[in-house]
Design a protein around this motif. Structure first.
Motif, PDB file in Angstrom:
ATOM      1  N   GLU A   3     161.268 136.536  19.892  1.00 38.25           N
ATOM      2  CA  GLU A   3     160.163 136.078  20.714  1.00 38.25           C
ATOM      3  C   GLU A   3     159.183 135.413  19.980  1.00 38.25           C
ATOM      4  O   GLU A   3     158.325 134.476  20.333  1.00 38.25           O
ATOM      5  CB  GLU A   3     159.703 137.552  21.465  1.00 38.25           C
ATOM      6  N   GLU A   4     158.943 135.875  18.427  1.00 36.54           N
ATOM      7  CA  GLU A   4     158.025 135.030  17.643  1.00 36.54           C
ATOM      8  C   GLU A   4     158.438 133.467  17.636  1.00 36.54           C
ATOM      9  O   GLU A   4     157.286 132.874  17.542  1.00 36.54           O
ATOM     10  CB  GLU A   4     157.933 135.763  16.253  1.00 36.54           C
ATOM     11  N   LEU A   9     157.166 127.829  18.933  1.00 34.61           N
ATOM     12  CA  LEU A   9     157.619 126.643  19.398  1.00 34.61           C
ATOM     13  C   LEU A   9     156.919 126.059  20.576  1.00 34.61           C
ATOM     14  O   LEU A   9     156.613 125.019  20.752  1.00 34.61           O
ATOM     15  CB  LEU A   9     159.195 126.646  19.738  1.00 34.61           C
ATOM     16  N   ASN A  10     156.746 127.052  21.599  1.00 37.55           N
ATOM     17  CA  ASN A  10     155.997 126.815  22.941  1.00 37.55           C
ATOM     18  C   ASN A  10     154.669 126.339  22.547  1.00 37.55           C
ATOM     19  O   ASN A  10     154.028 125.284  23.187  1.00 37.55           O
ATOM     20  CB  ASN A  10     155.885 127.982  23.684  1.00 37.55           C
ATOM     21  N   LEU A  27     168.684 132.847  14.237  1.00 42.67           N
ATOM     22  CA  LEU A  27     167.458 133.003  14.824  1.00 42.67           C
ATOM     23  C   LEU A  27     166.351 133.877  14.066  1.00 42.67           C
ATOM     24  O   LEU A  27     165.133 133.821  14.419  1.00 42.67           O
ATOM     25  CB  LEU A  27     167.312 133.134  16.362  1.00 42.67           C
ATOM     26  N   SER A  28     167.020 134.477  13.114  1.00 38.41           N
ATOM     27  CA  SER A  28     166.140 135.432  12.170  1.00 38.41           C
ATOM     28  C   SER A  28     165.241 134.800  11.530  1.00 38.41           C
ATOM     29  O   SER A  28     164.158 135.483  11.071  1.00 38.41           O
ATOM     30  CB  SER A  28     166.999 136.410  11.570  1.00 38.41           C
ATOM     31  N   LYS A 222     157.593 124.360  26.814  1.00 36.52           N
ATOM     32  CA  LYS A 222     158.671 125.379  26.970  1.00 36.52           C
ATOM     33  C   LYS A 222     159.659 125.060  25.942  1.00 36.52           C
ATOM     34  O   LYS A 222     160.707 125.602  26.160  1.00 36.52           O
ATOM     35  CB  LYS A 222     159.151 125.267  28.308  1.00 36.52           C
ATOM     36  N   ILE A 223     159.296 124.447  24.776  1.00 38.91           N
ATOM     37  CA  ILE A 223     160.234 124.164  24.007  1.00 38.91           C
ATOM     38  C   ILE A 223     160.936 125.517  23.179  1.00 38.91           C
ATOM     39  O   ILE A 223     162.219 125.402  23.133  1.00 38.91           O
ATOM     40  CB  ILE A 223     159.942 123.125  22.519  1.00 38.91           C
ATOM     41  N   GLY A 224     160.134 126.355  23.032  1.00 43.91           N
ATOM     42  CA  GLY A 224     160.711 127.533  22.400  1.00 43.91           C
ATOM     43  C   GLY A 224     161.988 128.304  23.583  1.00 43.91           C
ATOM     44  O   GLY A 224     162.457 128.794  23.204  1.00 43.91           O
TER      45      GLY A 224
END
Length: 317
Positions: A3-4, A9-10, A27-28, A222-224
């Motif tokens: 989520e972070e 990124l968003n 993704l960590s 919404k890139i994230g």
């Protein structure tokens, strides 16, 4: 999903200012920074035009895992395939190498479509695009299938190989589904075309496909969501993705870390990114490790796959 990472990124995409991102396989770990603030010890090159001609051979000393150890992992995967838990898995390993060069020297000498030197931690020289977004369309170009160009009729051989065809089709199907999570009107624009790659002492033929989809106009906000929804990349995990990632974690016996993650840049309402393969990592003791691998199906041969893993250990000079 992280989520972070998604929120960062968003936020950066919403600001509509150019930024760089680098995301680990699981993704960590991640690094996101506006281009104007990018540290000088991060260097990158995206969509470079590269000749497949080999300028100079550069031999590196390789200390791969033993064939016996590789075979254990291969057999473990085959048991899961027979049990129906997965039907394509990208098995990777790390090989200790002595390149006789620094990461900076490797980066500067390497010729590749996508290059990244990340602090003094690693360098990658990847031929594989992850996603590209331009004019509200998203594209991905999965690579699956490699052959030495010196083999007689190499192109016809790999395009006609049933095992390679099945493996590539599985990855294309997986990537179509992944793009379907974030886009509409998904289509395969080009199926199984050949690209030439300079692989150090060899020239390789690599099989790729091109897939596209349509995004909403505000996709930069919404890139994230887009990246975290479709990572890790299907071409370096397998099918079905979730279960395959779990099997690989119990099998590979090392941390991929940033290897097989992605890096890229957003600027001018365009996003370009690459899968971090062809990857050399430097550990805290100053030792170098090359991470490589290949796709395994029920038709795979352990000896051939082991040889491919070692063949992919090269410097593209």
């Amino acid at each position: 999903m992280n989520e972070e990472l998604k929120n960062i990124l968003n936020k950066n995409g919403s600001l509509n200012e150019p930024f760089f991102f680098c995301i680990s396989y699981d993704l960590s770990k991640f690094f996101v920074k506006p281009l104007k603030e990018l540290p000088p010890d991060i260097k990158y090159s995206i969509n470079e035009k590269v000749s497949s001609k080999i300028a100079k051979k550069h031999r590196i000393i390789k200390e791969p895992i033993s064939y016996e150890e590789y075979k254990k992992r291969f057999d473990f995967i085959q048991e899961h395939i027979k049990a129906g838990n997965s039907y394509l898995l990208n098995l990777t390993s790390q090989t200790k190498i002595d390149p006789k060069l620094s990461l900076d020297e490797i980066y500067e000498k390497s010729r590749a479509k996508f290059k990244l030197k990340f602090f003094d931690d690693f360098v990658c020289f990847s031929p594989e695009k992850f996603i590209e977004i331009k004019k509200n369309k998203i594209y991905t170009h999965p690579m699956k299938g490699t052959i030495d160009s010196k083999i007689p009729n190499a192109e016809a051989m790999i395009l006609g190989d049933k095992k390679e065809m099945a493996e590539h089709t599985m990855v294309v199907d997986l990537l179509r589904n992944d793009l379907g999570i974030v886009a509409k009107k998904i289509r395969v624009d080009k199926f199984r075309y050949i690209e030439k790659i300079n692989a150090g002492e060899k020239k390789l033929l690599q099989v790729s496909s091109k897939i596209s989809g349509h995004l909403e106009e505000n996709w930069n906000e919404k890139i994230g969501d887009i990246l975290t929804s479709i990572l890790p990349a299907g071409s370096i995990t397998g099918c079905p993705k979730k279960k395959t990632v779990e099997i690989l974690k119990n099998c590979e016996n090392y941390e991929r870390d940033f290897y097989t993650g992605v890096f890229g840049v957003y600027e001018n309402k365009t996003l370009n990114s690459a899968v971090m393969i062809r990857f050399i990592e430097k550990n805290k003791d100053g030792e170098f490790f090359y991470k490589s691998g290949g796709g395994i199906t029920c038709d795979s041969d352990a000896t051939s796959e082991f040889e491919e893993l070692i063949d992919k250990i090269y410097l593209p000079f």
